[in-house]
Enzyme design. Structure first.
Site, PDB file in Angstrom:
ATOM      1  N   GLN B 237      54.907  29.303 -34.049  1.00 46.56           N
ATOM      2  CA  GLN B 237      56.153  30.008 -34.358  1.00 46.56           C
ATOM      3  C   GLN B 237      57.185  29.763 -33.265  1.00 46.56           C
ATOM      4  O   GLN B 237      58.364  30.001 -33.457  1.00 46.56           O
ATOM      5  CB  GLN B 237      55.887  31.508 -34.512  1.00 46.56           C
ATOM      6  CG  GLN B 237      55.047  31.836 -35.739  1.00 46.56           C
ATOM      7  CD  GLN B 237      54.843  33.320 -35.980  1.00 46.56           C
ATOM      8  OE1 GLN B 237      53.731  33.748 -36.217  1.00 46.56           O
ATOM      9  NE2 GLN B 237      55.894  34.115 -35.937  1.00 46.56           N
ATOM     10  N   ARG B 384      54.869  41.071 -38.756  1.00 51.03           N
ATOM     11  CA  ARG B 384      56.074  41.249 -39.545  1.00 51.03           C
ATOM     12  C   ARG B 384      56.880  42.462 -39.079  1.00 51.03           C
ATOM     13  O   ARG B 384      57.273  43.326 -39.858  1.00 51.03           O
ATOM     14  CB  ARG B 384      55.766  41.376 -41.027  1.00 51.03           C
ATOM     15  CG  ARG B 384      56.962  40.933 -41.857  1.00 51.03           C
ATOM     16  CD  ARG B 384      56.718  41.063 -43.330  1.00 51.03           C
ATOM     17  NE  ARG B 384      57.881  40.555 -44.037  1.00 51.03           N
ATOM     18  CZ  ARG B 384      57.822  39.648 -44.995  1.00 51.03           C
ATOM     19  NH1 ARG B 384      56.683  39.135 -45.359  1.00 51.03           N
ATOM     20  NH2 ARG B 384      58.915  39.243 -45.603  1.00 51.03           N
ATOM     21  N   CYS B 385      57.067  42.519 -37.763  1.00 49.26           N
ATOM     22  CA  CYS B 385      57.961  43.550 -37.251  1.00 49.26           C
ATOM     23  C   CYS B 385      58.420  43.091 -35.892  1.00 49.26           C
ATOM     24  O   CYS B 385      57.856  42.186 -35.324  1.00 49.26           O
ATOM     25  CB  CYS B 385      57.257  44.895 -37.124  1.00 49.26           C
ATOM     26  SG  CYS B 385      56.066  44.963 -35.780  1.00 49.26           S
ATOM     27  N   GLU B 760      61.693  41.762 -41.481  1.00 51.48           N
ATOM     28  CA  GLU B 760      60.629  42.673 -41.093  1.00 51.48           C
ATOM     29  C   GLU B 760      60.920  44.115 -41.452  1.00 51.48           C
ATOM     30  O   GLU B 760      60.020  44.949 -41.434  1.00 51.48           O
ATOM     31  CB  GLU B 760      60.380  42.481 -39.603  1.00 51.48           C
ATOM     32  CG  GLU B 760      60.144  40.985 -39.390  1.00 51.48           C
ATOM     33  CD  GLU B 760      59.824  40.575 -37.989  1.00 51.48           C
ATOM     34  OE1 GLU B 760      60.350  41.212 -37.085  1.00 51.48           O
ATOM     35  OE2 GLU B 760      59.062  39.623 -37.822  1.00 51.48           O
TER      36      GLU B 760
END
Lengths: 287, 806
Positions: B237, B384-385, B760
């Site tokens: 990522q 996902r935050c 997110e």
């Protein structure tokens, strides 16, 4: 998640398959849809040296009627079962239950024979077959024999199959016209085994239950017939007290494992509820 | 002008710029199975590596015998910690300032920990090899419960830290303690509680879960002995960060490391960190001189690479009788597993958890976080935050519901009463953040009106009465959630990773024919960057998005960036794109002025070119300007048309939203049905509404999974019992509820295009909405808080504990 090496065999007849399995002994495993065996091999929990693939044997496929029985070839897929008008008409509970097995991709490949012969308590078809009083045809080096589904299951993954034997077909007596049926399966998601499931086939007359069979899935190391629970509803109109009694009788024979689906107490509790709901739904459609 | 002259609307639409529901350009290859993922990389002579892993959660490694493994045909090498010590790589630094074993060095500290790396000519031989490595263990008592980690007699997990009384984030108070981090005014907060009319206190746990992307972590490392260059294809990522980390720990010159992240099948935070697989594959390639591939399977991914959450939050709110909050006090026990490999900006051991005051005007607050070691896999990534923001949002949103219940107030009304008011922005929170913009009341009221909130409450009251009369076995819950996120890490003044400021970058190069390429420091894992980045450029410089190619993931060609996670791409890189585009536009204006023979101040930008003010016929399109940039620039100007921007954001961005979940639960089985889920998101300026909708759908689905069953669970002896999708809840389309999406637009005042980021938000806001719905359903039976996950059997148990089931 990588299997070890193995030899692959693809016999063209039951006789050849039986011979291979007898000759190769315990190192050999028959391969049907592979949904149980292949993942076990990928985890190396199963390490057969030989795989005997049954897909090359035409005689193991297809659904036919023989008198009052439907004969389902062991290599008939769940998808083919679902596509059969004969099954849908004569024993709709099989159709209903097959639809609850995993997802279409699994059903394209998964077979009836593999489902019932593996002895996996999580599989749906074994309890169904016991409820429907089905008989399995086993062919082996010693010849051919028929074993009632109710006598086939001995423990988790332990069955009446002798070394070298193959389950070649399932014979299911067609239930009486106007029978009521239901398969109630509680599962967490598509593709999951049942937290608990109950199959009911019954006949009614004048609002009272005349005959009844109840099968249970995944609440014991083998599929179960809930005989006492079925007895409890005969002659009743399935009033609340009877349903409660039947559920209690069914729960009493359950011995599920605690797992991510829930603790033992929960699985027995919902097992009883599945019985109740299956009885009610079956009664509602019985004529 | 004639009838064929496009209108302004047509010219604008032709650009497919910001606000357009442009179809995702990357989907052409993805939907045809033509994506190029790491496992598609096949290099000549490539070898394969696989791990021997520990069956024990805590054990001493007495002996590793590889003699039988080396006899397996195709097995070339077995790498152990002893091998790695020869190149000083038996341990590696983590992003959180700790160190982590690459391969078991004397001890194993969690089940499935990497013990040895078998290198073979193919994947099958490698697996045959790992089954022949004999490891002798001496089991040690496992530490599973974080609440027991700091007991006096708790087993010592990290013998390497013996005698170290302080770590990367200050003093350690126990051998299993990692850090204590506190923020806020303790005295003032304690005083607020002392004089409070009403208080609540609850231990709110956010269980351990896992990002579980579709594609697992993997890499191919190829070392060229002649050139001394290392090429790494990986599921990264943040490819540039990986390059720098590899350079620092492997002592290779950074220019000789090429990191390439091809198409990535989902990340969700799982692919931010560095894993033993990367190091072992690189070392194996250096040792053998051949490319080495390492690909995780699902069990390895779920049990050994980074988990998320595992925060146990003791939460207290002080309030007045009429429902005005006066103070917030939170203590978090954070289970980090065996190594602190939490992926947070370096100065933030608990991420941005201090956003825990949420959307409410708390006059004072205090937060303390204790991080501890246990015999579990390391991690603690932002699934996902933004960093620990989901935990914070869950904590405050659950606590506000508990307060509403205590005050006998409607949870929506309590929130409306305590929201930060529009005129208070920019708002300085009690725990140190400066919220950029927001209009919470409008969003909340829109949610309540659109969903018919009042009518739903009425229906619920009727159903509760019917339940009490024994007429139904179903209970109904309304889950309100109003979240404020903090994303876009981050300003160099407070955000860095291993000393590198968390800017991001864009380089735009326009070609003579009016086309161009944009290269980015970010890396899409499914977010649709190739689509949306081109849309920003299209609007900024008036070139159709279809003419802009977006390239990411190759550290040799892309400008340095900090990567994609924590909803930072649009807030940071999105700004870099706009700034680079504006540099292009400024030069284009000078070229246009020269060609149109006017002063550049006499030009105005008009959709897709420059026009002379007051003389509408005198117009030069951007396409023509691109051509001119390569043949007739003004005297003294360099030819060409390209620009690069490194954007250091002045502040974070603060997206927010109002969600409502309507749920029905059958108390006899615990089976729930999500009847309705409404999600209103305000992410500021909306670049591609279709992609936003898709992001919201995906994030809500993950939130649904987490709240309703998705957990990484260990039994009492330290065995991880959720190692496959048979046990780890991954909902399919069948289980997934229908999502209703909505929006308001409150642009970020400091962002060049006003965008805040959205990927997110739905996970952050979704989890409390689901959990609040379950808790709201049961509240009338007398419960105040039921821990997640809310799967069927736990719902049944809750009903049973409350006396609703015999």
């Amino acid at each position: 998640m990588i299997p070890g090496s193995f030899s692959y065999h693809r016999p063209a007849s039951v006789a050849d398959a039986v011979k291979l399995l007898s000759d190769l002994g315990e190192e050999a495993r028959p391969l049907a849809g592979g949904h149980s065996l292949v993942p076990m091999m990928k985890l190396r929990l199963a390490t057969p040296a030989h795989l005997v693939d049954l897909h090359g044997i035409a005689a193991l496929k297809g659904i036919s009627r023989n008198g009052n029985n439907l004969i389902i070839g062991a290599m008939t897929t769940q998808h083919e079962l679902l596509a059969s008008d004969e099954v849908a008409k004569a024993m709709p509970i099989l159709h209903e239950a097959a639809l609850l097995i995993a997802d279409p991709q699994v059903r394209y490949r998964g077979t009836i024979g593999g489902n019932v012969a593996n002895g996996d308590p999580g599989n749906d078809m074994p309890a169904l077959m016991m409820t429907l009083e089905a008989t399995y045809r086993l062919e082996g080096p010693g010849g051919t024999r028929d074993v009632a589904a109710a006598d086939f299951y001995q423990g988790a993954y332990f069955t009446a199959l002798e070394p070298g034997e193959i389950l070649t077909s399932v014979s299911v007596p067609v239930p009486a016209a106007g029978h009521g049926y239901a398969y109630e399966k509680l599962k967490r998601k598509v593709g999951d085994y049942a937290t608990a499931a109950a199959a009911v086939v019954l006949t009614m007359s004048g609002g009272k239950v005349v005959t009844c069979a109840i099968g249970l899935t995944n609440v014991h190391e083998t599929p179960l017939l809930a005989i006492d629970a079925a007895k409890a509803v005969i002659g009743t109109s399935l009033d609340a007290a009877t349903l409660k009694k039947a559920a209690a009788a069914a729960s009493a024979i359950m011995a599920p494992a605690a797992d991510a689906r829930g603790p033992v107490e929960y699985r027995k509790h919902v097992g009883g509820i599945m019985v109740t709901r299956a009885l009610q739904r079956a009664a509602a459609i019985a004529k | 002008m004639n009838d064929l002259t496009p209108t302004r609307e047509q010219r604008s639409a032709a650009l497919e710029g910001m606000g357009c529901k442009r179809k995702r350009v990357e989907d052409i290859r993805f939907t045809q199975g033509k994506g190029n993922y790491v496992d598609d990389v096949k290099l000549p002579g490539m070898l394969h590596g696989d791990f021997v892993r520990s069956p024990h959660p805590h054990a001493r490694v007495k002996k590793i015998d590889d003699s039988e493994a080396l006899k397996v045909p195709g097995v070339l090498a077995v790498i152990t910690a002893e091998t790695l010590k020869t190149v000083n790589l038996a341990w590696m630094p983590t992003l959180a300032g700790d160190v982590q074993m690459v391969l078991a060095d004397g001890k194993v500290l969690f089940q499935n920990q990497e013990v040895a790396f078998v290198v073979a000519t193919d994947r099958y031989a490698a697996d045959d090899g790992i089954n022949k490595v004999i490891v002798e263990y001496e089991p040690l008592p496992p530490l599973v419960d974080p609440f027991k980690s700091m007991d006096k007699d708790a087993p010592v997990l990290r013998e390497d830290l013996a005698g170290k009384t302080s770590g990367a984030h200050g003093p350690r108070k126990h051998h299993n303690h990692i850090f204590e981090w506190s923020v806020g005014d303790k005295e003032l907060t304690d005083a607020a509680f002392k004089k409070a009319e009403v208080t609540i206190k609850e231990m709110i746990s956010y269980h351990r879960t896992h990002p579980s992307p579709l594609e697992t972590c993997q890499c191919v490392c190829s070392f060229d002995k002649i050139k001394g260059e290392l090429t790494i294809y990986g599921t990264f990522q943040a490819p540039h960060v990986i390059r720098t980390v590899v350079s620092l720990i492997a002592k290779l010159p950074e220019q000789k490391i090429h990191v390439i992240a091809p198409d990535i099948g989902g990340g969700f935070g799982n692919k931010v960190g560095a894993y033993p697989g990367y190091i072992c594959a690189a070392v194996a390639s250096i040792v053998t001189g051949k490319p080495v591939k390492w690909v995780e399977d699902r069990i390895e991914n779920l049990t050994a690479t980074s988990f998320a959450r595992d925060y146990h939050m003791t939460t207290e709110i002080a309030a007045s009788k009429d429902g005005k909050v006066t103070g917030l006090r939170v203590h978090v026990l954070a289970d980090h597993g065996a190594f602190d490999a939490c992926a947070d900006p370096s100065k933030w051991p608990a991420g941005f958890f201090n956003i825990v005051t949420g959307s409410y005007d708390f006059p004072t607050a205090h937060l303390a976080v204790d991080g501890v070691y246990t015999n579990k896999a390391p991690g603690g990534v932002a699934y996902r935050c933004s960093f620990r923001v989901t935990e914070a949002a869950y904590c405050i949103e659950r606590a506000m519901d508990i307060l509403a219940q205590k005050l006998n107030m409607d949870p929506a009304e309590l929130r409306l009463k305590n929201f930060i008011k529009p005129e208070q922005f920019p708002y300085h929170s009690a725990l140190g953040w400066e919220y950029d913009s927001g209009d919470y009341h409008t969003a909340m009221r829109k949610m309540m009106e659109t969903t018919g909130y009042a009518a739903l409450r009425k229906e619920q009251a009727e159903k509760r009465a019917a339940f009490k009369r024994g007429e139904t076995r179903e209970i109904m819950g309304l889950g309100v959630s109003f979240f404020t996120e903090i994303v876009g890490a981050g300003p160099s003044k407070n955000c860095d990773i291993l000393g590198i400021a968390m800017f991001d970058s864009c380089e735009i190069r326009m070609h003579p024919t009016g086309a161009g390429i944009a290269r980015m420091g970010t890396k899409s894992q499914g977010q649709g960057h190739e689509t949306t980045w081109a849309q920003i450029i299209a609007t900024e410089i008036g070139i159709p998005a279809d003419n802009i190619m977006v390239e990411e993931g190759n550290t040799d060609t892309a400008p340095y960036g900090l990567g994609t996670y924590g909803s930072r791409s649009t807030p940071v890189a999105g700004a870099a794109i706009a700034m680079a585009a504006r540099k292009i536009k400024a030069k284009a204006q000078m070229i246009a002025a020269y060609k149109l023979e006017v002063h550049e101040d006499d030009l105005e930008f008009d959709i897709d070119g420059f026009r002379v003010k007051g003389l509408p016929e005198k117009f030069m399109s951007m396409k023509d300007i691109c051509w001119a940039a390569y043949n007739s620039v003004p005297p003294g100007m360099e030819p060409g048309l390209e620009a690069v921007s490194y954007y250091d954001p002045p502040n974070m961005t603060y997206p927010f939203g109002a969600y409502l979940c309507v749920m029905d639960i059958d108390v006899d089985t615990g089976v729930y049905k999500v009847r309705r889920f409404y999600a209103l998101d305000d992410c500021g300026t909306r670049i591609n509404p279709m992609i936003i909708e898709g992001q919201v759908h995906g994030g809500l689905t993950e939130a649904f999974a987490i709240a309703m069953g998705q957990e990484i669970r260990y039994d009492d002896t330290g065995n991880v019992v959720t190692g496959s999708f048979m046990d780890f809840f991954m909902p399919t389309a069948v289980e997934t509820p229908h999502w209703e999406t909505d929006f308001t637009v409150t642009p970020s005042p400091h962002h060049p295009i006003g965008a805040k980021g959205v990927g997110e938000s739905p996970n952050v806001g979704g989890v409390p909405a689901f959990s609040n719905a379950v808790n709201d359903a049961f509240s009338f039976l007398g419960s105040t808080h039921i821990q997640m996950p809310h799967d069927f059997w736990r719902n049944w148990r809750a009903a049973k504990d409350l006396g609703a089931v015999a």
